[in-house]
Design a protein around this motif. Structure first.
Motif, PDB file in Angstrom:
ATOM      1  N   ARG A 188       0.844  -1.181   0.000  1.00 32.30           N
ATOM      2  CA  ARG A 188       0.000   0.000   0.000  1.00 32.30           C
ATOM      3  C   ARG A 188       0.882   1.234   0.000  1.00 32.30           C
ATOM      4  O   ARG A 188       1.595   1.483   0.972  1.00 32.30           O
ATOM      5  N   GLU A 230      -2.539  -3.129  -2.983  1.00 36.09           N
ATOM      6  CA  GLU A 230      -2.552  -3.815  -4.261  1.00 36.09           C
ATOM      7  C   GLU A 230      -1.776  -5.131  -4.206  1.00 36.09           C
ATOM      8  O   GLU A 230      -0.799  -5.266  -3.462  1.00 36.09           O
ATOM      9  N   GLU A 253       8.687   4.388  -7.177  1.00 35.67           N
ATOM     10  CA  GLU A 253       7.262   4.049  -7.117  1.00 35.67           C
ATOM     11  C   GLU A 253       6.986   2.730  -6.402  1.00 35.67           C
ATOM     12  O   GLU A 253       5.830   2.353  -6.191  1.00 35.67           O
ATOM     13  N   LYS A 311      -2.931   5.400  -1.740  1.00 32.76           N
ATOM     14  CA  LYS A 311      -3.430   4.417  -2.696  1.00 32.76           C
ATOM     15  C   LYS A 311      -4.020   3.210  -1.976  1.00 32.76           C
ATOM     16  O   LYS A 311      -3.792   2.994  -0.787  1.00 32.76           O
ATOM     17  N   GLU A 312      -4.752   2.413  -2.748  1.00 32.79           N
ATOM     18  CA  GLU A 312      -5.324   1.190  -2.208  1.00 32.79           C
ATOM     19  C   GLU A 312      -4.237   0.113  -2.079  1.00 32.79           C
ATOM     20  O   GLU A 312      -3.218   0.144  -2.775  1.00 32.79           O
TER      21      GLU A 312
END
Length: 123
Positions: A39, A46, A89, A43-44
């Motif tokens: 996470r 993933e 990222e 953001k969710e």
């Protein structure tokens, strides 16, 4: 039910590597499909990767395919995530999880979660 404890997170420069571990004391570990999620801020959670109970099948999100490798050592009750060529990222809290049924791709397929370990990749 299995209890999960992650370790191995930290700060690394872009292009570097880290290996996350997820320890699961108890015999039940060997019967579970296991997964890694993450996470990122804002953001969710993933899906990242999953591995079947005997390590025979592995699955990856497109974003990490070719860079991350999921593995397990059932004799040590431990799940791993080798992360290479890390990118900024990839910065997130990483969670390991034990699947509760036959699925492996979504959060709802997992019934037990670790507390998470922070991975930060600097540019």
């Amino acid at each position: 039910q299995v209890h999960l404890v992650e370790s191995g997170g930290g700060l690394v420069q872009a292009g570097g590597s880290l290996r996350l571990s997820c320890k699961a004391p108890g015999r039940a570990f060997t019967t579970y499909t296991m997964g890694w999620f993450r996470r990122a801020p804002g953001k969710e959670r993933e899906f990242i990767a999953a591995i079947t109970w005997n390590g025979g099948d592995t699955y990856y999100a497109d974003s990490v395919k070719g860079r991350f490798t999921i593995s397990r050592d059932n004799a040590k009750n431990t799940l791993y995530l080798q992360m290479n060529y890390l990118k900024p990222e990839d910065t997130a809290v990483y969670y390991c999880a034990a699947a509760s049924g036959g699925g492996w791709r979504t959060r709802n397929d997992y019934g037990t979660w670790g507390q998470g370990t922070q991975v930060t990749v600097s540019s």
